[in-house]
Enzyme design. Structure first.
Site, PDB file in Angstrom:
ATOM      1  N   HIS A 109      40.257  36.559  31.866  1.00 55.90           N
ATOM      2  CA  HIS A 109      39.703  37.892  31.606  1.00 55.90           C
ATOM      3  C   HIS A 109      38.197  37.868  31.869  1.00 55.90           C
ATOM      4  O   HIS A 109      37.496  36.967  31.382  1.00 55.90           O
ATOM      5  CB  HIS A 109      40.002  38.283  30.150  1.00 55.90           C
ATOM      6  N   GLU A 174      35.275  32.068  37.181  1.00 56.90           N
ATOM      7  CA  GLU A 174      36.742  32.092  36.980  1.00 56.90           C
ATOM      8  C   GLU A 174      37.399  31.035  37.858  1.00 56.90           C
ATOM      9  O   GLU A 174      38.290  30.305  37.419  1.00 56.90           O
ATOM     10  CB  GLU A 174      37.332  33.460  37.360  1.00 56.90           C
TER      11      GLU A 174
HETATM   12  C1  GAR Z   1      39.836  38.849  37.945  1.00 58.56           C
HETATM   13  O1  GAR Z   1      38.442  38.989  37.873  1.00 58.56           O
HETATM   14  C2  GAR Z   1      40.437  38.760  36.558  1.00 58.56           C
HETATM   15  O2  GAR Z   1      39.584  38.214  35.631  1.00 58.56           O
HETATM   16  C3  GAR Z   1      40.695  40.211  36.256  1.00 58.56           C
HETATM   17  O3  GAR Z   1      41.141  40.753  37.466  1.00 58.56           O
HETATM   18  C4  GAR Z   1      40.495  40.085  38.541  1.00 58.56           C
HETATM   19  C5  GAR Z   1      41.527  39.740  39.573  1.00 58.56           C
HETATM   20  O4  GAR Z   1      40.933  39.246  40.722  1.00 58.56           O
HETATM   21  N1  GAR Z   1      41.670  40.329  35.212  1.00 58.56           N
HETATM   22  C6  GAR Z   1      41.627  41.250  34.267  1.00 58.56           C
HETATM   23  O5  GAR Z   1      40.782  42.133  34.227  1.00 58.56           O
HETATM   24  C7  GAR Z   1      42.726  41.138  33.236  1.00 58.56           C
HETATM   25  N2  GAR Z   1      42.479  42.021  32.139  1.00 58.56           N
HETATM   26  P1  GAR Z   1      41.767  38.465  41.819  1.00 58.56           P
HETATM   27  O6  GAR Z   1      43.016  39.303  42.138  1.00 58.56           O
HETATM   28  O7  GAR Z   1      40.846  38.397  42.997  1.00 58.56           O
HETATM   29  O8  GAR Z   1      42.122  37.113  41.267  1.00 58.56           O
END
Ligand code: GAR
Length: 204
Positions: A109, A174
């Site tokens: 998150h 992340e």
């Molecule tokens: C990420 O930044 C993740 O932390 C967020 O969505 C993005 C997905 O990016 N998740 C949330 O907000 C969950 N509540 P990605 O598809 O490029 O991995």
């Protein structure tokens, strides 16, 4: 250890898991399936390119969310998955599925939980005027973004930031943190005691 990665969007986290875990035979971690709730998710292209099986499970194809979760569960069992990894998966599970896989579902998150849970954490962080933001990796429980926290990384917020620039800086962290946490889990190093997740080191 076989894991499933659940996605809804671009899949940059999935890509790092493919590079750092799936393609590295020494990791002992295989992405057995990538499941998306959106047919157009670019993450599906990334999975296919890496030769990983994909499944599309869309909420609109099911009568209710319990039936939806049952299909997710069926896929998890079908691929003999031990850990469910949410990587930008924007659907919430119902309590029965969470209970069935207690401490076997993890999420990344883009905020320092418990601050800014929900669907727009980066925009909410900026609107609040915080000076530091960050990443949280946590187990999923019955509520929204409230499960036991496994690891966090702090990211600075600059006066010039907009949602895109801050989210990019958060995503860099992340991509470092999520593979590390999954490795620790696979090595049996994460112990959950109530709300606390303790990392077992070799000395303990
Ligand atoms: C990420 O930044 C993740 O932390 C967020 O969505 C993005 C997905 O990016 N998740 C949330 O907000 C969950 N509540 P990605 O598809 O490029 O991995």
């Amino acid at each position: 250890m076989k894991i499933a990665v659940l996605v809804s969007g671009s899949g940059t986290n999935l890509q790092t898991l493919i590079e750092q875990l799936h393609k590295d035979e020494t990791s002992g971690i295989e992405i057995a399936v990538v499941i998306s709730d959106r047919q157009q998710a670019y993450a599906l292209t990334r999975a296919k390119r890496a030769g990983i099986p994909t499944q599309i499970v869309r909420t609109q194809d099911f009568e209710n969310r319990i039936a939806y979760d049952a299909e997710i569960s069926r896929q998890i069992e079908n691929y003999s998955v031990e850990l469910i990894v949410l990587a930008g998966f924007m659907k919430l599970f119902q309590p029965p599925l969470v209970r069935k896989y207690r401490n076997r579902i993890i999420n990344v998150h883009p905020s320092l939980l418990p601050a800014f849970p929900g669907a727009t954490p980066v925009a909410d962080s900026l609107a609040y005027g915080v000076k530091v933001a960050g990443v949280t990796v946590h187990f999923v429980d019955e509520d929204v973004d409230t499960g036991p926290i496994i690891a966090q990384t702090v990211v600075p917020v600059y006066d010039t930031d907009d949602e895109e620039s801050l989210h990019k800086r958060i995503q860099i962290e992340e991509h470092k943190l999520y593979p590390k946490v999954i490795k620790s889990y696979a090595q049996g190093k994460l112990k959950v005691e109530g709300r606390k997740v303790i990392k077992i080191t070799s000395e303990t």
